[in-house]
Design a protein around this motif. Structure first.
Motif, mmCIF file in Angstrom:
data_model
loop_
_atom_site.group_PDB
_atom_site.id
_atom_site.type_symbol
_atom_site.label_atom_id
_atom_site.label_comp_id
_atom_site.label_asym_id
_atom_site.label_seq_id
_atom_site.Cartn_x
_atom_site.Cartn_y
_atom_site.Cartn_z
ATOM 1 N N GLU A 155 78.660 -33.094 51.016
ATOM 2 C CA GLU A 155 77.471 -33.950 51.091
ATOM 3 C C GLU A 155 76.716 -33.937 49.767
ATOM 4 O O GLU A 155 76.220 -34.978 49.306
ATOM 5 N N PHE A 156 76.641 -32.788 49.143
ATOM 6 C CA PHE A 156 75.940 -32.675 47.870
ATOM 7 C C PHE A 156 76.677 -33.453 46.782
ATOM 8 O O PHE A 156 76.071 -34.166 45.980
ATOM 9 N N GLN A 157 77.981 -33.336 46.735
ATOM 10 C CA GLN A 157 78.768 -34.066 45.744
ATOM 11 C C GLN A 157 78.625 -35.575 45.942
ATOM 12 O O GLN A 157 78.526 -36.336 44.964
ATOM 13 N N LYS A 158 78.618 -36.005 47.177
ATOM 14 C CA LYS A 158 78.455 -37.427 47.474
ATOM 15 C C LYS A 158 77.105 -37.917 46.992
ATOM 16 O O LYS A 158 76.994 -39.022 46.425
ATOM 17 N N LEU A 159 76.056 -37.118 47.195
ATOM 18 C CA LEU A 159 74.723 -37.508 46.743
ATOM 19 C C LEU A 159 74.669 -37.557 45.217
ATOM 20 O O LEU A 159 74.104 -38.495 44.639
ATOM 21 N N LYS A 160 75.265 -36.576 44.544
ATOM 22 C CA LYS A 160 75.268 -36.582 43.084
ATOM 23 C C LYS A 160 75.967 -37.823 42.533
ATOM 24 O O LYS A 160 75.571 -38.373 41.498
ATOM 25 N N ALA A 161 76.959 -38.290 43.234
ATOM 26 C CA ALA A 161 77.718 -39.464 42.778
ATOM 27 C C ALA A 161 76.887 -40.747 42.820
ATOM 28 O O ALA A 161 77.228 -41.737 42.165
ATOM 29 N N THR A 162 75.778 -40.740 43.563
ATOM 30 C CA THR A 162 74.923 -41.934 43.634
ATOM 31 C C THR A 162 74.095 -42.124 42.368
ATOM 32 O O THR A 162 73.537 -43.204 42.149
ATOM 33 N N GLY A 163 73.977 -41.079 41.548
ATOM 34 C CA GLY A 163 73.151 -41.163 40.350
ATOM 35 C C GLY A 163 71.675 -40.961 40.598
ATOM 36 O O GLY A 163 70.860 -41.128 39.682
ATOM 37 N N LYS A 164 71.300 -40.572 41.807
ATOM 38 C CA LYS A 164 69.879 -40.399 42.137
ATOM 39 C C LYS A 164 69.301 -39.098 41.583
ATOM 40 O O LYS A 164 68.078 -38.972 41.465
ATOM 41 N N LEU A 165 70.147 -38.144 41.278
ATOM 42 C CA LEU A 165 69.670 -36.816 40.868
ATOM 43 C C LEU A 165 69.772 -36.679 39.354
ATOM 44 O O LEU A 165 70.844 -36.421 38.819
ATOM 45 N N MET A 166 68.672 -36.819 38.654
ATOM 46 C CA MET A 166 68.689 -36.823 37.195
ATOM 47 C C MET A 166 69.372 -35.595 36.615
ATOM 48 O O MET A 166 70.146 -35.680 35.666
ATOM 49 N N PHE A 167 69.092 -34.429 37.146
ATOM 50 C CA PHE A 167 69.712 -33.203 36.653
ATOM 51 C C PHE A 167 70.616 -32.563 37.713
ATOM 52 O O PHE A 167 70.846 -31.357 37.688
ATOM 53 N N ASN A 168 71.079 -33.394 38.644
ATOM 54 C CA ASN A 168 71.983 -32.920 39.700
ATOM 55 C C ASN A 168 71.408 -31.749 40.476
ATOM 56 O O ASN A 168 72.085 -30.741 40.718
ATOM 57 N N GLN A 169 70.145 -31.886 40.861
ATOM 58 C CA GLN A 169 69.508 -30.813 41.610
ATOM 59 C C GLN A 169 68.592 -31.389 42.673
ATOM 60 O O GLN A 169 68.188 -32.543 42.629
ATOM 61 N N LEU A 170 68.285 -30.540 43.645
ATOM 62 C CA LEU A 170 67.387 -30.883 44.744
ATOM 63 C C LEU A 170 66.151 -29.993 44.666
ATOM 64 O O LEU A 170 66.167 -28.957 44.011
ATOM 65 N N CYS B 88 63.247 -42.132 42.229
ATOM 66 C CA CYS B 88 63.997 -40.970 42.689
ATOM 67 C C CYS B 88 63.459 -39.776 41.916
ATOM 68 O O CYS B 88 63.826 -39.549 40.764
ATOM 69 N N LEU B 89 62.567 -39.040 42.534
ATOM 70 C CA LEU B 89 61.882 -37.935 41.867
ATOM 71 C C LEU B 89 62.585 -36.617 42.131
ATOM 72 O O LEU B 89 62.860 -36.269 43.281
ATOM 73 N N ILE B 90 62.860 -35.870 41.078
ATOM 74 C CA ILE B 90 63.312 -34.490 41.221
ATOM 75 C C ILE B 90 62.358 -33.605 40.416
ATOM 76 O O ILE B 90 61.408 -34.091 39.813
ATOM 77 N N GLU B 91 62.613 -32.305 40.426
ATOM 78 C CA GLU B 91 61.764 -31.280 39.811
ATOM 79 C C GLU B 91 60.473 -31.131 40.629
ATOM 80 O O GLU B 91 59.615 -32.002 40.630
ATOM 81 N N SER B 92 60.371 -30.017 41.335
ATOM 82 C CA SER B 92 59.263 -29.832 42.275
ATOM 83 C C SER B 92 57.893 -29.912 41.609
ATOM 84 O O SER B 92 56.930 -30.406 42.209
ATOM 85 N N GLN B 93 57.773 -29.425 40.380
ATOM 86 C CA GLN B 93 56.487 -29.515 39.673
ATOM 87 C C GLN B 93 56.121 -30.979 39.420
ATOM 88 O O GLN B 93 54.974 -31.388 39.617
ATOM 89 N N ALA B 94 57.091 -31.774 38.995
ATOM 90 C CA ALA B 94 56.851 -33.197 38.761
ATOM 91 C C ALA B 94 56.535 -33.912 40.067
ATOM 92 O O ALA B 94 55.659 -34.801 40.104
ATOM 93 N N GLN B 95 57.215 -33.538 41.130
ATOM 94 C CA GLN B 95 56.953 -34.146 42.430
ATOM 95 C C GLN B 95 55.509 -33.879 42.879
ATOM 96 O O GLN B 95 54.806 -34.790 43.335
ATOM 97 N N GLY B 96 55.073 -32.632 42.724
ATOM 98 C CA GLY B 96 53.715 -32.295 43.103
ATOM 99 C C GLY B 96 52.692 -33.080 42.315
ATOM 100 O O GLY B 96 51.701 -33.578 42.869
ATOM 101 N N ASN B 97 52.912 -33.199 41.025
ATOM 102 C CA ASN B 97 51.963 -33.933 40.190
ATOM 103 C C ASN B 97 51.965 -35.424 40.498
ATOM 104 O O ASN B 97 50.914 -36.065 40.516
ATOM 105 N N TYR B 98 53.136 -36.008 40.742
ATOM 106 C CA TYR B 98 53.191 -37.426 41.077
ATOM 107 C C TYR B 98 52.454 -37.687 42.388
ATOM 108 O O TYR B 98 51.633 -38.613 42.490
ATOM 109 N N LEU B 99 52.744 -36.881 43.398
ATOM 110 C CA LEU B 99 52.082 -37.061 44.687
ATOM 111 C C LEU B 99 50.594 -36.778 44.587
ATOM 112 O O LEU B 99 49.771 -37.445 45.230
#
Length: 223
Positions: A40-55, A64-75
């Motif tokens: 499931e993780f590989q399939k998600l990475k293949a979509t290009g949604k994960l800038m640094f291939n992380q959750l 498509c927001l990643i990096e928890s610090q960035a997510q907190g600041n955006y929200l």
């Protein structure tokens, strides 16, 4: 109607929990997708949604927001939870970063360590909590005087602190450590009483604290 924000992560609190709490403060409905296998993780990475291939991944406003610090600041910016004045905004950022650092040493990582390393990790986490972090948050809460960290309305810093303190309260290893920090202990009640937060904490969407089974599933899916 705009789509609900979507969180994609493992089945646990982890690095998505602060964002979940931000959504809860504002009573924003979200959807979640849980990654439980490497496929499931590989399939998600293949979509290009994960800038640094992380959750975790948060899909919101066409982003498509990643990096928890960035997510907190955006929200925080989106929901006006960064403070009202320049001074408040500076304090919120310091306390948000400090709360996240506190979480990094508070203990969730224990479950990803070999059993023989856990005793020393727990001892170190408890010592740092008592001497480095809890005294600071106790002082800030005392000086602010509203039951929250900055001002009189919940900010992203409060969400991050609650994430860590609630974990400590639930973990027997901490042996009621918050009894020595009454403002921090009271903060848990103040934050929990926010209507959206109360609803979230009482719902099945709130995951329990991690255990060995959770760690095993995360390692199998992400590593």
């Amino acid at each position: 109607m705009a789509d609900k924000p979507k969180i994609t992560y493992v089945r646990g609190r982890g690095r998505a929990e602060v964002s979940r709490l931000i959504f809860a403060v504002k009573d924003v409905e979200t959807t979640e997708e849980h990654i439980t296998t490497k496929e499931e993780f590989q399939k998600l990475k293949a979509t290009g949604k994960l800038m640094f291939n992380q959750l975790p991944l948060i899909e919101i406003d066409g982003l498509c927001l990643i990096e928890s610090q960035a997510q907190g600041n955006y929200l925080g910016h989106k929901y006006n939870m960064l403070g009202k004045t320049d001074l408040e905004k500076g304090r919120v950022q310091m306390l948000f970063a400090g709360s996240n650092s506190f979480n990094g040493v508070s203990g969730p990582s224990w479950f990803f360590m070999p059993a023989e390393a856990r005793a020393d990790a727990k001892k170190s986490a408890i010592e740092k909590a008592k001497t480095r972090y809890l005294p600071v948050f106790e002082k800030v809460l005392t000086e602010n005087g509203t039951g929250l960290l900055v001002g009189s309305e919940a900010t992203i810093a409060d969400c991050a602190l609650f994430n860590t303190l609630s974990f400590m309260k639930e973990m027997s290893e901490y042996n009621n450590i918050l009894d020595d920090f009454p403002k921090c202990k009271a903060f848990l009640d103040t934050f929990s009483a926010i209507p959206g937060v109360k609803k979230y904490l009482e719902s099945p969407r709130r995951f329990p604290i991690p255990d060995d089974a959770y760690a095993k599933e995360v390692i199998a899916a992400l590593f």
